[in-house]
Design a protein around this motif. Structure first.
Motif, PDB file in Angstrom:
ATOM      1  N   THR A 194      -2.724   1.868  11.315  1.00 22.98           N
ATOM      2  CA  THR A 194      -2.577   3.236  10.819  1.00 22.98           C
ATOM      3  C   THR A 194      -3.824   3.695  10.078  1.00 22.98           C
ATOM      4  N   LYS A 195      -3.909   5.005   9.891  1.00 21.89           N
ATOM      5  CA  LYS A 195      -5.053   5.621   9.221  1.00 21.89           C
ATOM      6  C   LYS A 195      -5.157   5.099   7.795  1.00 21.89           C
ATOM      7  N   CYS A 196      -6.378   4.823   7.356  1.00 24.11           N
ATOM      8  CA  CYS A 196      -6.572   4.208   6.041  1.00 24.11           C
ATOM      9  C   CYS A 196      -6.099   5.102   4.905  1.00 24.11           C
ATOM     10  N   ASP A 197      -6.060   6.428   5.118  1.00 25.09           N
ATOM     11  CA  ASP A 197      -5.647   7.337   4.052  1.00 25.09           C
ATOM     12  C   ASP A 197      -4.331   8.049   4.363  1.00 25.09           C
ATOM     13  N   ASP A 198      -3.654   7.656   5.467  1.00 27.25           N
ATOM     14  CA  ASP A 198      -2.395   8.315   5.835  1.00 27.25           C
ATOM     15  C   ASP A 198      -1.574   7.373   6.719  1.00 27.25           C
ATOM     16  N   PRO A 199      -0.593   6.661   6.150  1.00 30.55           N
ATOM     17  CA  PRO A 199       0.192   5.692   6.929  1.00 30.55           C
ATOM     18  C   PRO A 199       1.046   6.300   8.029  1.00 30.55           C
ATOM     19  N   SER A 200       1.198   7.619   8.025  1.00 30.13           N
ATOM     20  CA  SER A 200       1.994   8.254   9.080  1.00 30.13           C
ATOM     21  C   SER A 200       1.186   8.505  10.347  1.00 30.13           C
ATOM     22  N   LYS A 201      -0.144   8.383  10.267  1.00 25.16           N
ATOM     23  CA  LYS A 201      -1.016   8.621  11.412  1.00 25.16           C
ATOM     24  C   LYS A 201      -1.440   7.292  12.045  1.00 25.16           C
ATOM     25  N   ILE A 202      -1.257   7.189  13.346  1.00 22.93           N
ATOM     26  CA  ILE A 202      -1.508   5.932  14.046  1.00 22.93           C
ATOM     27  C   ILE A 202      -2.901   5.908  14.658  1.00 22.93           C
ATOM     28  N   TYR A 244       2.732   8.947  20.703  1.00 24.80           N
ATOM     29  CA  TYR A 244       1.621   9.899  20.831  1.00 24.80           C
ATOM     30  C   TYR A 244       1.636  10.978  19.748  1.00 24.80           C
ATOM     31  N   GLU A 245       2.795  11.503  19.427  1.00 27.55           N
ATOM     32  CA  GLU A 245       2.859  12.612  18.471  1.00 27.55           C
ATOM     33  C   GLU A 245       2.460  12.193  17.055  1.00 27.55           C
ATOM     34  N   SER A 246       2.384  10.889  16.807  1.00 24.97           N
ATOM     35  CA  SER A 246       1.919  10.391  15.504  1.00 24.97           C
ATOM     36  C   SER A 246       0.464   9.952  15.538  1.00 24.97           C
ATOM     37  N   SER A 247      -0.208  10.173  16.674  1.00 30.99           N
ATOM     38  CA  SER A 247      -1.594   9.741  16.812  1.00 30.99           C
ATOM     39  C   SER A 247      -2.500  10.496  15.855  1.00 30.99           C
ATOM     40  N   VAL A 248      -3.550   9.797  15.386  1.00 29.63           N
ATOM     41  CA  VAL A 248      -4.538  10.429  14.519  1.00 29.63           C
ATOM     42  C   VAL A 248      -5.338  11.476  15.296  1.00 29.63           C
ATOM     43  N   LEU A 249      -5.366  11.356  16.629  1.00 31.99           N
ATOM     44  CA  LEU A 249      -6.055  12.309  17.494  1.00 31.99           C
ATOM     45  C   LEU A 249      -5.056  13.105  18.328  1.00 31.99           C
ATOM     46  N   PHE A 306      -2.432 -12.901  15.872  1.00 37.04           N
ATOM     47  CA  PHE A 306      -3.204 -11.687  16.148  1.00 37.04           C
ATOM     48  C   PHE A 306      -3.222 -10.762  14.925  1.00 37.04           C
ATOM     49  N   GLU A 307      -2.105 -10.712  14.205  1.00 37.19           N
ATOM     50  CA  GLU A 307      -2.048  -9.907  12.979  1.00 37.19           C
ATOM     51  C   GLU A 307      -3.076 -10.393  11.960  1.00 37.19           C
ATOM     52  N   LYS A 308      -3.171 -11.719  11.780  1.00 29.48           N
ATOM     53  CA  LYS A 308      -4.154 -12.276  10.847  1.00 29.48           C
ATOM     54  C   LYS A 308      -5.577 -11.987  11.317  1.00 29.48           C
ATOM     55  N   PHE A 309      -5.771 -11.998  12.631  1.00 31.05           N
ATOM     56  CA  PHE A 309      -7.087 -11.680  13.187  1.00 31.05           C
ATOM     57  C   PHE A 309      -7.460 -10.230  12.883  1.00 31.05           C
ATOM     58  N   LEU A 310      -6.519  -9.317  13.058  1.00 34.48           N
ATOM     59  CA  LEU A 310      -6.780  -7.902  12.773  1.00 34.48           C
ATOM     60  C   LEU A 310      -7.126  -7.683  11.305  1.00 34.48           C
ATOM     61  N   LYS A 311      -6.553  -8.483  10.429  1.00 36.05           N
ATOM     62  CA  LYS A 311      -6.799  -8.311   8.995  1.00 36.05           C
ATOM     63  C   LYS A 311      -8.243  -8.619   8.609  1.00 36.05           C
ATOM     64  N   LEU A 312      -8.973  -9.325   9.489  1.00 32.72           N
ATOM     65  CA  LEU A 312     -10.388  -9.575   9.210  1.00 32.72           C
ATOM     66  C   LEU A 312     -11.144  -8.263   9.030  1.00 32.72           C
ATOM     67  N   PHE A 313     -10.652  -7.205   9.648  1.00 28.99           N
ATOM     68  CA  PHE A 313     -11.336  -5.909   9.630  1.00 28.99           C
ATOM     69  C   PHE A 313     -10.725  -4.946   8.605  1.00 28.99           C
ATOM     70  N   GLU A 314      -9.804  -5.491   7.798  1.00 28.22           N
ATOM     71  CA  GLU A 314      -9.174  -4.715   6.718  1.00 28.22           C
ATOM     72  C   GLU A 314      -8.519  -3.444   7.245  1.00 28.22           C
ATOM     73  N   LEU A 315      -7.985  -3.535   8.446  1.00 26.36           N
ATOM     74  CA  LEU A 315      -7.230  -2.426   9.012  1.00 26.36           C
ATOM     75  C   LEU A 315      -5.867  -2.343   8.336  1.00 26.36           C
ATOM     76  N   LYS A 316      -5.361  -1.125   8.174  1.00 25.46           N
ATOM     77  CA  LYS A 316      -4.023  -0.931   7.626  1.00 25.46           C
ATOM     78  C   LYS A 316      -3.025  -1.095   8.771  1.00 25.46           C
ATOM     79  N   ILE A 317      -2.146  -2.080   8.654  1.00 23.03           N
ATOM     80  CA  ILE A 317      -1.243  -2.342   9.768  1.00 23.03           C
ATOM     81  C   ILE A 317       0.217  -2.355   9.329  1.00 23.03           C
ATOM     82  N   LYS A 318       1.081  -2.058  10.280  1.00 29.29           N
ATOM     83  CA  LYS A 318       2.526  -2.186  10.119  1.00 29.29           C
ATOM     84  C   LYS A 318       3.019  -3.155  11.186  1.00 29.29           C
TER      85      LYS A 318
END
Length: 346
Positions: free
Chosen positions: A187-195, A259-264, A148-160
């Motif tokens: 995580t957010k493409c410009d901020d790894p602390s935001k989920i 939740y407290e680390s959510s981008v929204l 699933f991780e490799k599948f997500l990488k198809l979309f160039e998402l930043k993942i941990k």
């Protein structure tokens, strides 16, 4: 459930202590908190409910075009075990036939990531074949989280991924709840602390080592009339894939923990994956409601009339190995990716 019954159940939870790990959360606890479930579709959930930012008609049309370009029509199976394997066909020939190179301006590494996904898939079916032909060898265990991780990488998402993930934690009813770590965080493409999204695998039951199965007790579900999509099957004809209500409860616990680390501020996106089947979720919760849940006591009940109740939007399961399902998944994840990139420019 009456208000007095809700308070009594809440008092029992508070007095008997909450499970410190969200893997022990149950439907009863979620109902007591006051979270209700609403069934929707992946496109509606990401575009309308989560909606990190607005997309123009041209951008939405481009997403539809990308879905047609990138959906890998040669890969169309129900399970990994169903994928054929031929000793005479080398990997290079196989990957070229199944994963032809495509130029995608928005996903510059799509071909490389496709080949990486295909390589793991090829190795997996090769190992499955070897274990089947050698009677002395134990059955091969597919590593679904990595797939699933490799599948997500198809979309160039930043993942941990594990083991380098932060442990989510939250205070519920005045008690600290420590979540088991999520399996994958986007995580957010410009901020790894935001989920952007919390991805959780359906684990095997400790009691019988079998997968979760449906239980009789169901949370109330609602299906908005607007939740439709031409490329998605009717939710009335699609199975939930055997996910129990307690699976959703444990997933809600993880969403609250991160939740407290959510981008929204108004909620957090999630994904539940079971082998190659995935379901999208979005926990919509007002910051004021979250604060009430944190310090809430049996005398305080979230008021539906004041729109204080959190909502878990969720979808049916879609299989990323099946072509038609994958188009639905691609549309949701491409929308998520484009919103992430566009919000960076704001």
């Amino acid at each position: 459930m009456s208000e007095s019954e809700t308070r009594n159940r809440l008092r029992d939870h508070v007095e008997n202590n909450l499970p410190s790990n969200t893997s022990s959360w149950s439907t009863d606890l979620i109902e007591t908190i006051g979270i209700r479930k609403v069934l929707t579709t992946p496109a509606e959930l990401v575009r309308t409910e989560w909606s990190l930012c607005s997309l123009s008609d041209a951008e939405l049309s481009r997403i539809d075009e990308l879905v047609r370009i990138c959906s890998l029509p040669c890969v169309d199976f129900s399970t990994v075990e169903e994928i054929p394997y031929y000793n005479a066909r080398p990997y290079r020939q196989w990957v070229q036939e199944w994963f032809p190179k495509i130029k995608v301006n928005e996903l510059k590494l799509f071909n490389e990531n496709c080949e990486e996904f295909g390589y793991l898939l090829f190795d997996t079916i090769q190992q499955l074949h070897k274990s089947e032909t050698r009677s002395s060898q134990l059955p091969y265990e597919v590593n679904y989280p990595v797939l699933f991780e490799k599948f997500l990488k198809l979309f160039e998402l930043k993942i941990k991924t594990q083991p380098c993930l932060p442990t989510g934690n939250a205070t519920i009813f005045g008690q600290e709840v420590i979540s088991s770590k999520a399996d994958i965080l986007c995580t957010k493409c410009d901020d790894p602390s935001k989920i952007l999204s919390v991805c959780s695998e359906v684990k095997r039951s400790r009691s019988d080592e079998t997968e979760y199965s449906p239980v009789n007790k169901k949370l109330r579900t609602e299906l908005p009339t607007s939740a439709t999509d031409n490329e998605e099957e009717s939710t009335s004809t699609r199975s939930t894939g055997g996910l129990s209500s307690d699976v959703y409860a444990q997933h809600v616990g993880e969403l609250l923990a991160y939740y407290e680390s959510s981008v929204l501020k108004r909620g957090l996106l999630g994904v539940i994956f079971q082998k190659t089947n995935i379901s999208f979720t979005f926990l919509k919760i007002k910051p004021a409601s979250y604060e009430k849940i944190k310090r809430r006591n049996p005398q305080v009940v979230l008021d539906p009339a004041m729109d204080e109740q959190p909502i878990l939007f969720y979808t049916e399961q879609f299989n990323f190995l099946k072509y038609q399902d994958r188009k639905t998944i691609f549309k949701a994840l491409l929308t998520m990716r484009m919103m992430d990139i566009k919000s960076w420019d704001y």
